[in-house]
Design an enzyme around this catalytic site. Structure first.
Site, PDB file in Angstrom:
ATOM      1  N   CYS A 134      14.276   2.252 -27.730  1.00 41.35           N
ATOM      2  CA  CYS A 134      12.929   1.828 -27.298  1.00 41.35           C
ATOM      3  C   CYS A 134      12.426   2.614 -26.097  1.00 41.35           C
ATOM      4  O   CYS A 134      11.232   2.755 -25.917  1.00 41.35           O
ATOM      5  CB  CYS A 134      12.938   0.349 -26.913  1.00 41.35           C
ATOM      6  SG  CYS A 134      13.393  -0.700 -28.270  1.00 41.35           S
ATOM      7  N   GLU A 179      10.757  -8.097 -25.824  1.00 39.78           N
ATOM      8  CA  GLU A 179      10.908  -6.669 -25.520  1.00 39.78           C
ATOM      9  C   GLU A 179      10.495  -5.920 -26.791  1.00 39.78           C
ATOM     10  O   GLU A 179      11.228  -5.910 -27.766  1.00 39.78           O
ATOM     11  CB  GLU A 179      12.365  -6.395 -25.113  1.00 39.78           C
ATOM     12  CG  GLU A 179      12.517  -5.074 -24.388  1.00 39.78           C
ATOM     13  CD  GLU A 179      12.930  -3.952 -25.306  1.00 39.78           C
ATOM     14  OE1 GLU A 179      12.029  -3.311 -25.894  1.00 39.78           O
ATOM     15  OE2 GLU A 179      14.146  -3.722 -25.433  1.00 39.78           O
TER      16      GLU A 179
HETATM   17  C1  SIN Z   1      16.513  -0.457 -26.335  1.00 36.45           C
HETATM   18  O1  SIN Z   1      16.347   0.453 -27.123  1.00 36.45           O
HETATM   19  O2  SIN Z   1      15.808  -1.469 -26.377  1.00 36.45           O
HETATM   20  C2  SIN Z   1      17.582  -0.451 -25.286  1.00 36.45           C
HETATM   21  C3  SIN Z   1      17.718   0.779 -24.541  1.00 36.45           C
HETATM   22  C4  SIN Z   1      18.422   0.617 -23.211  1.00 36.45           C
HETATM   23  O3  SIN Z   1      18.755  -0.499 -22.779  1.00 36.45           O
HETATM   24  O4  SIN Z   1      18.616   1.638 -22.574  1.00 36.45           O
END
Ligand code: SIN
Length: 470
Positions: free
Chosen positions: A282, A248
């Site tokens: 992210c 990811e």
């Molecule tokens: C992430 O920033 O990778 C996770 C964000 C989320 O699960 O909403």
């Protein structure tokens, strides 16, 4: 659990317990005040060897594994406030969001406790009479997972819970910035009675832990959340021993606003999504693409909403924007801001302190703020005219994690879903993630699905049995 906050030191969790402190300790600084709040004894090669030696399947019974996971969830539930304080101390997000993160982590334990019992096999008709073909789904084997600093507990839960549900032992390495938030899961495992060796948490340097585990033929799968650069390197390392991978790798999310929406309402959703965790998420919108007819009203409404955010001490429950920011976020924010301003962006809200929300409009695809993930509280807005143009801008990135579309027009929505090259699409939804929602990216955002009905299959593989009885 409160004692974890005042505990003098922290060590690796191996073979069912926290090991005795050994070697040189290192002060661990709070992100909020920069002061040492505890000490760490970092793991070394012998700890990796011990964790590998201790590896034990969590249980052959899916029902037992489900119970362990529920009990780990119970532990987090019981100590929610204390755990949230640890997260805030360690990485600086506001306390209300740390509390939500604990809930988010619990939801993964609950979801995968149920999924553990829902893995079914098939019997496939053979074209040869007297032959039967059956599948048997089995755990892939020991897994190595690494977790990021921005959701230090929830991302651990999103990887550890499905691994255990599937019947795989796990060795986890948290970000060096947030080890204590993940060590909480060692306490949860002890409370739950998870068999020793089913979970190890190794805190320490990448070269002393990750590199060794990525070389080990005992590790069959790894899961990583972080940058495309590091994910690519890990993928190359894992290839030598043919490890299955889930990656990811961040995003550069477009947030499309069409001219048929309630602009004020959408601007509010946009502001909340953008500045969640001070923009260090992210799936945070990175590029606001707004149709020309509502461009100026959106900018105004977005700014009005952002100006109402309460900025302050992250431990204060009123606070919505924290004064604490990751040290590497600051340079990127400054770099993106000055690059955009030099290239003609319009300043809408400018601040000196990098943790405060800032807004630029009239950004263009030539600017770093368009091309790269800012990962901080700086928003860039640009106009578009037609549906096709908006979607082209949206897809103009190497990344493909999350995207957002706000429209009430069915034709536009249908075309957007079809054309957007992203693993996650929030259609009139600015907060799409949940344990039951499949989470994963396309293109340079990696591959593999976390959560949702398929999340457990990342940790499973299949045997096929062909039986001939004449
Ligand atoms: C992430 O920033 O990778 C996770 C964000 C989320 O699960 O909403």
């Amino acid at each position: 659990m409160e004692d974890l906050l005042t505990k003098e030191y922290h060590t690796c969790f191996i073979d069912g317990d926290f090991i005795q402190p050994e070697g040189k300790e290192q002060p661990h600084l709070s992100s909020v005040d920069g002061k040492a709040w505890t000490k760490l004894y970092l793991g070394a090669e012998e700890n990796v060897t011990a964790a590998l030696k201790a590896l034990t399947t969590p249980s052959k019974s899916a029902y037992e594994r489900a119970d362990y996971l529920h009990r780990m969830g119970d532990f987090l539930e019981q100590h929610k406030e204390a755990i949230a304080k640890i997260i805030t101390t360690e990485m600086g997000k506001v306390i209300t969001q740390s509390l939500s993160e604990v809930d988010y982590a619990i939801s993964y334990f609950r979801w995968f406790a149920e999924e553990a019992k829902r893995v079914y096999d098939s019997v496939i008709p053979s074209h040869v009479p007297d032959k039967t073909i059956q599948t048997q789904t089995v755990p892939i084997g020991p897994c190595f997972i690494t977790t990021p600093w921005n959701f230090p507990l929830a991302m651990g839960a999103r990887k550890i819970a499905p691994a255990i549900a599937a019947g795989c032992p796990v060795i986890a390495r948290p970000s060096s910035f947030t080890p204590v938030s993940l060590l909480v899961l060692g306490h949860a495992a002890k409370y739950a009675g998870l068999p020793a060796g089913s979970l190890a948490i190794l805190i320490g340097k990448n070269e002393n832990i990750s590199v060794l585990l990525m070389q080990s033929p005992l590790i069959k799968k790894f899961s990583f959340t972080g940058s495309t650069e590091i994910g690519t390197r890990l993928y190359q390392q894992g290839a030598v021993t043919l490890k299955k991978a889930s990656l990811e790798l961040g995003g550069n999310a477009p947030f499309l606003v069409f001219d048929d929406v309630d602009v004020k309402k959408v601007a509010e959703h946009a502001a909340i999504a953008k500045f969640r965790n001070n923009g260090q998420t992210c799936i945070c919108p990175n590029r606001f693409l707004v149709q020309r007819a509502v461009y100026e009203p959106f900018i105004q409404a977005f700014k009005d909403h952002v100006k109402r955010f309460y900025i302050g001490d992250p431990f204060d429950s009123k606070t919505q924007i924290s004064t604490a920011l990751h040290p590497t976020s600051k340079d990127k924010i400054q770099g993106h801001k000055s690059d955009a301003l030099e290239k003609g962006a319009r300043p809408i809200l400018i601040e000196n302190e990098p943790y405060k929300p800032q807004i630029l409009s009239d950004i263009t695809p030539e600017m770093r703020i368009f091309k790269e993930e800012t990962f901080g509280p700086l928003a860039g807005i640009m106009p578009f005219d037609t549906l096709d143009e908006g979607l082209t801008f949206a897809n103009q990135t190497i990344h493909g994690l999350a995207s957002y579309v706000f429209t009430n027009d069915l034709r536009r929505a249908k075309k957007a879903i079809q054309d957007l090259n992203f693993g996650i699409i929030g259609l009139n939804d600015s907060s799409p993630s949940s344990a039951e929602m499949p989470f994963g990216g396309l293109k340079a955002s990696g591959f593999g699905i976390e959560g949702g009905p398929r999340g457990i299959y990342e940790y499973l593989t299949q045997k096929a049995i062909s039986t001939y009885v004449s």
